[in-house]
Design an enzyme around this catalytic site. Structure first.
Site, PDB file in Angstrom:
ATOM      1  CB  SER A   1      -0.884   0.009   1.237  1.00 27.05           C
ATOM      2  OG  SER A   1      -0.086   0.245   2.376  1.00 27.05           O
ATOM      3  CE  LYS A   2      -1.608   7.763   0.184  1.00 28.19           C
ATOM      4  NZ  LYS A   2      -2.601   8.724  -0.320  1.00 28.19           N
TER       5      LYS A   2
END
Ligand code: GLU
Length: 506
Positions: free
Chosen positions: A263-264
């Site tokens: 994920s970011k």
């Protein structure tokens, strides 16, 4: 319709392009190029609520930096354009109306509060995962549950109305996926997806399949997160009487631990780039990208190509052209691919080694204007000497520092080990000897023979020279360094070290 392959990359400008998106674009690109087909860039921007300013430009710039080019895209409107869905909104409505007329979709008038109440009601009854679908649709306010008159009045009112797909109950929805094989969904588990929103714009599902059909897309290659939507898409193709394209869902890119999707947030937390280029969030948070980490586009693409694919041979290093020749969907795997930063850097290192010196100089020069303009040392010479030692472009800064800045202190441990007041005597003689030597001859050989005449080992002599010139023990060859910085600068550093060594070591 021609036989050639037409694929598309269809990002939504709801944020920056994740590297998973770059990989999707890459695989589509490779398939198009390998088969002489076409790659289309389509911007899926019908969700105005999630629209993020600057995201579309970011996506376009990132793909351009990566070197992934499109045959059709916004701005090059051909027979299949426009390629931005917000410019195609007039197209979708007619198809939605056709589905309603044929009884394959219906109007729904429920307010957000009513939808919420439906969920709460189901929860209260202990029903898990209840959706707007075969179990609930007749309890809701829509053109199936209301009388035709009531529906007409509500429609004429212009109340918040959406159109939903009427998912047939108790059916098996089947499709073949090039990577996952035969996939089946029970239609009772699928909700009646909204096709047209109250703002008159289509949802992703509707716009996506209408465009894939009208743009004559032959292969839909996208991330695994879209696999479950595909069941709805297959129903929609059937409802509209269209042939679905070939589907291929790419494996997830997993966190470095192998657990869960990258994920970011992992990027920020683990200090790894998850975007191709730097991205600044609405909150002001800045995420560094592969570009800022000093990756070459070709290094990044080589790394990404291997996240979910392999050529079936031992070969690992591929240029983009090489990937085009080697790529096939059959070699894409099902299992999630773990993001490994060391591997990413290794790929990049190989690509940096393969670069021509001219190209590397052209990349590094603008990054170091203060160094690139000095006469001595010669920038190109420094680049040539350090090329082998770079993993990312940013390494150059540290590696090249001692060519441009004389050290003013020395690595503590090796200095204490190698320098003692006893060495001061011969060290001064060594410097005089280097000063008197002919620098156009082999200086290294000269110093070696001087050391052997003095009865000194190279392990005593070279480390001191290295510390004097660079301040630390790691670095490029000291004689090459001396030639590049020149005799006068070299001797300045050596003479300075005579007192500085003694001072620091005392
Ligand atoms: N707009 C979708 C996305 O943002 C496209 C999914 C697809 O390729 O169908 O990824």
């Amino acid at each position: 319709m021609s036989d050639s392959i037409r694929v598309r990359f269809a990002p939504s400008p709801t944020g920056p392009l994740h590297i998973g998106g770059v990989r999707t674009a890459l695989y589509n690109y490779l398939l198009a190029k390998a088969t002489g087909g076409s790659l289309i860039l389509r911007i899926e921007d019908t969700d105005q609520k999630r629209y993020v300013e600057g995201a579309e430009q970011y996506i376009i710039d990132s793909l351009a930096w990566a070197g992934i080019t499109f045959d059709e895209k916004p701005g090059t409107e051909g027979p299949f354009g426009p390629y931005r869905q917000s410019e195609r909104s007039h197209i979708y409505k007619a198809y939605v109306e056709r589905l309603v007329k044929e009884g394959l979709a219906y109007y729904a008038f429920d307010t957000p509060a009513e939808l919420d109440a439906m969920r709460k009601d189901a929860e209260a009854r202990g029903e898990q995962g209840i959706k707007y679908g075969h179990q609930t649709r007749l309890r809701m306010r829509n053109s199936l549950s209301l009388s035709p008159e009531e529906s007409s009045t509500l429609l004429a009112d212009g109340s918040d109305v959406v159109v939903r797909l009427l998912v047939p109950s108790a059916q098996t929805v089947r499709f073949h996926d090039e990577i996952r094989g035969d996939v089946e969904f029970n239609s009772d588990e699928l909700d009646d997806k909204v096709l047209l929103k109250a703002d008159g714009l289509p949802t992703y599902h509707m716009a996506n399949i209408v465009d894939d059909h009208l743009m004559e897309i032959t292969h839909v290659i996208r991330g695994e997160e879209w696999l479950s939507s595909t069941a709805h898409h297959v129903l929609l193709y059937k409802a509209l009487g269209w042939e679905p394209p070939v589907f291929a869902h790419l494996p997830l890119i997993l966190k470095p631990t192998g657990k869960g999707k990258l994920s970011k947030r992992d990027g920020a937390k683990l200090g790894i780039p998850v975007f191709p280029m730097e991205w600044k969030d609405e909150s002001g948070e800045v995420y560094r990208g592969f570009r800022e980490e000093g990756f070459l586009p070709s290094g990044m693409l080589n790394f990404l190509a291997f996240l979910g694919w392999n050529p079936g041979t031992e070969q690992e290093i591929f240029s983009l052209e090489g990937l085009i020749d080697a790529f096939s969907l059959e070699q894409v795997v099902k299992a999630g691919a773990r993001f490994d930063m060391d591997k990413a850097q290794w790929f990049n290192q190989q690509h940096l080694k393969d670069l021509s010196v001219d190209r590397l100089v052209a990349l590094l020069r603008p990054m170091h204007p203060q160094w690139a303009s000095t006469e001595l040392p010669d920038f190109e010479g420094v680049v040539k000497l350090l090329q082998e030692r770079l993993t990312v472009l940013g390494d150059f800064q540290e590696e090249a520092r001692c060519f441009y800045e004389a050290p003013r202190s020395y690595e503590e441990k090796p200095l204490r080990k190698k320098y003692s007041p006893d060495s001061a005597g011969w060290y001064g003689e060594l410097i005089d000897y280097i000063d008197a030597s002919d620098w156009s001859q082999d200086l290294q050989a000269a110093v070696k023979s001087w050391a052997s005449n003095m009865g000194l080992g190279l392990g005593q002599v070279f480390p001191l020279l290295r510390l004097a010139l660079c301040g630390k023990m790691s670095g490029p060859g000291i004689f090459e360094l001396m030639q590049l910085i020149g005799k006068s600068e070299s001797l300045d550093r050596l003479r300075y070290s005579q007192t500085a060594f003694a001072a620091q070591a005392s």
